[in-house]
Design a protein around this motif. Structure first.
Motif, PDB file in Angstrom:
ATOM      1  N   PRO B   8       0.623  -1.204  -0.024  1.00 52.21           N
ATOM      2  CA  PRO B   8       0.082  -0.092   0.023  1.00 52.21           C
ATOM      3  C   PRO B   8       0.826   1.239  -0.125  1.00 52.21           C
ATOM      4  O   PRO B   8       0.434   2.157  -0.505  1.00 52.21           O
ATOM      5  N   SER B   9       2.141   1.258   0.530  1.00 48.41           N
ATOM      6  CA  SER B   9       2.852   2.507   0.644  1.00 48.41           C
ATOM      7  C   SER B   9       4.269   2.123   0.598  1.00 48.41           C
ATOM      8  O   SER B   9       4.675   1.172   0.986  1.00 48.41           O
ATOM      9  N   MET B  10       5.084   2.954   0.083  1.00 48.52           N
ATOM     10  CA  MET B  10       6.441   2.936   0.303  1.00 48.52           C
ATOM     11  C   MET B  10       7.129   4.558   0.383  1.00 48.52           C
ATOM     12  O   MET B  10       6.480   5.305  -0.180  1.00 48.52           O
ATOM     13  N   ASP B  11       8.285   4.479   1.094  1.00 51.71           N
ATOM     14  CA  ASP B  11       9.004   5.790   1.103  1.00 51.71           C
ATOM     15  C   ASP B  11      10.504   5.653   0.345  1.00 51.71           C
ATOM     16  O   ASP B  11      11.075   4.404   0.313  1.00 51.71           O
ATOM     17  N   CYS B  12      10.817   6.669  -0.166  1.00 55.70           N
ATOM     18  CA  CYS B  12      12.078   6.727  -0.849  1.00 55.70           C
ATOM     19  C   CYS B  12      12.837   8.211  -0.706  1.00 55.70           C
ATOM     20  O   CYS B  12      12.217   8.869  -0.893  1.00 55.70           O
ATOM     21  N   ALA B  13      13.996   8.023  -0.543  1.00 58.71           N
ATOM     22  CA  ALA B  13      14.857   9.393  -0.457  1.00 58.71           C
ATOM     23  C   ALA B  13      15.079  10.046  -1.747  1.00 58.71           C
ATOM     24  O   ALA B  13      15.282   9.066  -2.740  1.00 58.71           O
ATOM     25  N   GLU B  14      14.989  11.107  -1.877  1.00 56.66           N
ATOM     26  CA  GLU B  14      15.199  11.849  -3.026  1.00 56.66           C
ATOM     27  C   GLU B  14      16.403  11.467  -3.814  1.00 56.66           C
ATOM     28  O   GLU B  14      17.554  11.393  -2.759  1.00 56.66           O
ATOM     29  N   GLY B  15      16.764  11.413  -4.959  1.00 58.41           N
ATOM     30  CA  GLY B  15      17.937  11.032  -5.634  1.00 58.41           C
ATOM     31  C   GLY B  15      18.327   9.439  -5.722  1.00 58.41           C
ATOM     32  O   GLY B  15      19.090   9.065  -6.272  1.00 58.41           O
ATOM     33  N   ARG B  16      17.766   8.854  -4.788  1.00 59.40           N
ATOM     34  CA  ARG B  16      17.878   7.228  -4.843  1.00 59.40           C
ATOM     35  C   ARG B  16      16.988   6.591  -5.820  1.00 59.40           C
ATOM     36  O   ARG B  16      15.930   7.180  -6.192  1.00 59.40           O
ATOM     37  N   ALA B  17      17.309   5.387  -5.839  1.00 56.15           N
ATOM     38  CA  ALA B  17      16.425   4.566  -6.878  1.00 56.15           C
ATOM     39  C   ALA B  17      15.226   4.043  -6.188  1.00 56.15           C
ATOM     40  O   ALA B  17      15.237   3.541  -5.049  1.00 56.15           O
ATOM     41  N   ALA B  18      14.093   4.332  -6.495  1.00 52.17           N
ATOM     42  CA  ALA B  18      12.720   3.560  -6.054  1.00 52.17           C
ATOM     43  C   ALA B  18      12.582   2.441  -6.881  1.00 52.17           C
ATOM     44  O   ALA B  18      12.404   2.380  -7.993  1.00 52.17           O
ATOM     45  N   ASN B  19      12.121   1.267  -6.058  1.00 52.98           N
ATOM     46  CA  ASN B  19      11.849  -0.004  -6.527  1.00 52.98           C
ATOM     47  C   ASN B  19      10.545  -0.317  -6.116  1.00 52.98           C
ATOM     48  O   ASN B  19      10.257  -0.583  -4.927  1.00 52.98           O
ATOM     49  N   LEU B  20       9.631  -0.371  -7.047  1.00 48.65           N
ATOM     50  CA  LEU B  20       8.149  -0.687  -6.519  1.00 48.65           C
ATOM     51  C   LEU B  20       7.812  -2.217  -7.052  1.00 48.65           C
ATOM     52  O   LEU B  20       7.787  -2.500  -8.360  1.00 48.65           O
ATOM     53  N   PRO B  21       7.378  -3.055  -6.114  1.00 46.24           N
ATOM     54  CA  PRO B  21       7.330  -4.491  -6.457  1.00 46.24           C
ATOM     55  C   PRO B  21       5.720  -4.616  -6.826  1.00 46.24           C
ATOM     56  O   PRO B  21       4.857  -3.930  -6.339  1.00 46.24           O
ATOM     57  N   CYS B  22       5.660  -5.896  -7.470  1.00 47.45           N
ATOM     58  CA  CYS B  22       3.988  -6.141  -8.109  1.00 47.45           C
ATOM     59  C   CYS B  22       4.023  -7.506  -8.283  1.00 47.45           C
ATOM     60  O   CYS B  22       4.808  -8.097  -8.782  1.00 47.45           O
ATOM     61  N   ASN B  23       3.276  -8.411  -7.667  1.00 55.12           N
ATOM     62  CA  ASN B  23       2.747  -9.606  -7.886  1.00 55.12           C
ATOM     63  C   ASN B  23       1.570  -9.714  -8.768  1.00 55.12           C
ATOM     64  O   ASN B  23       0.569  -9.395  -8.334  1.00 55.12           O
TER      65      ASN B  23
END
Lengths: 112, 108
Positions: B8-23
């Motif tokens: 439902p939610s994720m956090d990521c720091a600016e400038g980093r890679a955001a990895n969003l999973p999906c099944n």
């Protein structure tokens, strides 16, 4: 490039009033779609038109009618608006079902 | 019902890679995986789609596992403007069935 244009952007209706939401696309797409989005939810498909001259029900068609007026235009009609139809309505289009859908900016509809 | 499940939610720091999973364990052989995002209450914006090969465009990369039962959307250098709800969708016949997506927040 206008893409998908929806009118109006905002509307307030009283219960029982009728209303037509307009959608037009200028990308020569074959298929067009109407979705609704309630707060905190994903989009749900109301009706779609796979090609000019055809329309089919989606997940939540009750209380709505549609018209594919020509290849460019696909309208959504509420014959007798109910408070449960308060929502944001999005129109989308695509050239083929494999290609991505392009969405309009939405119509925010409130029914009192 | 949506054919996909996402956190439902994720956090990521600016400038980093955001990895969003999906099944999408019930995906069939000819079904594509699509990713869209929705910023505030705007219309969903297409990001990327794929069938079985990894895909990359100017916005993101899509990594699909060999068995096709899951995928990951990668935003390589996340910015504050990437804060949005991200939807992973497997098309159901003519329809895109949207689940509730992942609310990604990019933190400064």
């Amino acid at each position: 490039n206008a893409g998908v244009t929806q009118t109006p952007k905002f509307q307030v209706l009283k219960t029982g009033q009728s209303m037509t939401l307009q959608c037009a696309q200028d990308m020569n797409h074959n298929s067009m779609y109407w979705y609704r989005q309630d707060p905190g939810m994903g989009l749900r498909l109301i009706y779609y038109s796979a090609s000019e001259g055809t329309t089919d029900k989606g997940e939540v068609p009750n209380g709505y009618n549609v018209s594919r007026l020509n290849k460019r235009e696909f309208s959504l009609r509420l014959e007798s608006a109910a408070p449960s139809q308060t929502s944001v309505y999005f129109c989308a289009s695509t050239r083929t079902i494999i290609e991505p859908q392009h969405f309009g900016d939405g119509t925010r509809l409130s029914i009192l | 019902d949506a054919k996909t499940t996402q956190p439902p939610s994720m956090d990521c720091a600016e400038g980093r890679a955001a990895n969003l999973p999906c099944n999408h364990s019930t995906i069939s052989g000819n079904e594509y995986v699509y990713w869209y995002r929705q910023i505030h209450s705007q219309g969903p914006q297409y990001i990327i789609h794929g069938l079985k090969n990894n895909e990359t465009n100017e916005m993101a990369s899509l990594i699909i596992t060999e068995d096709r039962k899951s995928s990951t959307l990668i935003l390589p250098h996340a910015t504050l403007r990437d804060t949005a709800v991200y939807y992973c969708i497997v098309r159901d016949d003519q329809k895109l069935v949207f689940g509730q997506g992942t609310r990604l927040t990019i933190n400064p």
